[in-house]
Design an enzyme around this catalytic site. Structure first.
Site, short mmCIF file in Angstrom:
data_model
loop_
_atom_site.label_atom_id
_atom_site.label_comp_id
_atom_site.label_asym_id
_atom_site.label_seq_id
_atom_site.Cartn_x
_atom_site.Cartn_y
_atom_site.Cartn_z
N CYS A 171 8.62 -25.43 -21.86
CA CYS A 171 8.05 -26.21 -20.75
C CYS A 171 8.86 -26.07 -19.47
O CYS A 171 8.32 -25.77 -18.39
CB CYS A 171 7.91 -27.67 -21.16
N HIS A 217 9.93 -33.26 -21.63
CA HIS A 217 8.87 -32.33 -21.24
C HIS A 217 8.79 -32.20 -19.73
O HIS A 217 9.26 -33.06 -18.98
CB HIS A 217 7.52 -32.82 -21.80
N ASN A 229 1.05 -26.66 -18.18
CA ASN A 229 2.37 -26.69 -18.82
C ASN A 229 2.40 -25.79 -20.05
O ASN A 229 1.36 -25.42 -20.61
CB ASN A 229 2.73 -28.12 -19.21
#
Length: 256
Positions: A171, A217, A229
């Site tokens: 990510c 994240h 993402n």
């Protein structure tokens, strides 16, 4: 006078003979009255050995014989010339096999690496072609251009933990890569990216191109409560609702 000497000699001879007889008699008597026996010190040999110089092939030894530790001595074993040659040949063959396997692995790894990293740039179209897809470089340093550029990787690049290239990324590696194409350097950490740039108060005030991140994240906001993402290994690079991509609190950061 002569007669007298002769008589004396006879008397002496008679007495000597009588003495000898008296000595022999008891010995004879003893021999006849007491039995004397004898036995051989060595076993009887029925068949005499003909070849006295022949090497003995077997020896019988009593189980409890003590040889002073000689019975447990470790005698080093030596190999014949043929055995040594065979061992050397086997070693050479094994070394050759290992070397060939290593060379094959290196060639295969080099081939995979070349396939992943090979790119060709066309000066006429200003596009970059990767192994699997074509990416158009950003034409401006704006938030809208950043979102357009990031969306090109949807469904194209896999999720690889620790990665930060188009061969695979996680990510924060994805966010770092995209922003790097716009001249903005970010750390490869979602927690660190959550403090980059300028804070945005709420999702209602977020604009496309902002970073949404927390310690677990990170993604790029594209509007309508959605982020692009690198979600996980099964989904790869994709679009996700903010409420699905993030659990708990998060930060919204603006860099463009």
């Amino acid at each position: 006078m002569k007669i007298t000497r002769k008589s004396i000699a006879i008397i002496v001879a008679t007495a000597a003979a009588s003495s000898m007889l008296s000595f022999a008699a008891p010995v004879a008597g003893a021999a006849t009255n007491t039995a004397v026996t004898s036995s051989r010190s060595f076993p009887k040999v029925n068949a005499p050995r003909k070849n006295l110089l022949a090497e003995s092939t077997s020896t019988d030894v009593e189980k409890n014989s003590n040889w002073g530790g000689l019975g447990s001595m470790s005698v080093p074993k030596t190999k014949s010339t043929a055995e040594k040659d065979a061992a050397a040949k086997a070693k050479q063959e094994e070394q050759a096999r290992v070397a060939a396997a290593a060379a094959a692995q290196q060639a295969e790894a080099a081939s995979r690496s070349s396939a992943r990293t090979s790119t060709s740039t066309s000066t006429n179209t200003s596009t970059t072609t990767t192994e699997q897809f074509t990416v158009t470089p950003p034409n401006a340093k704006t938030a809208a251009a950043l979102v357009s550029y990031a969306n090109q990787f949807i469904g194209q690049v896999p999720y690889i933990y620790g990665g930060s290239t188009t061969s695979g990324w996680d990510c924060s590696g994805f966010v770092m890569y995209v922003y790097a194409q716009f001249g903005i350097s970010l750390p490869h950490s979602s927690g660190a990216q959550a403090s980059a740039g300028t804070a945005v108060a709420s999702l209602a005030e977020a604009q496309p191109g902002d970073i949404i991140a927390n310690s677990a994240h990170a993604g790029i906001y594209i509007g309508n409560n959605m982020v692009v993402n690198a979600l996980n290994p099964s989904k790869g690079t994709t679009t996700t609702a903010v409420s699905v991509a993030f659990t708990g609190s998060y930060s919204i950061r603006r860099l463009l």
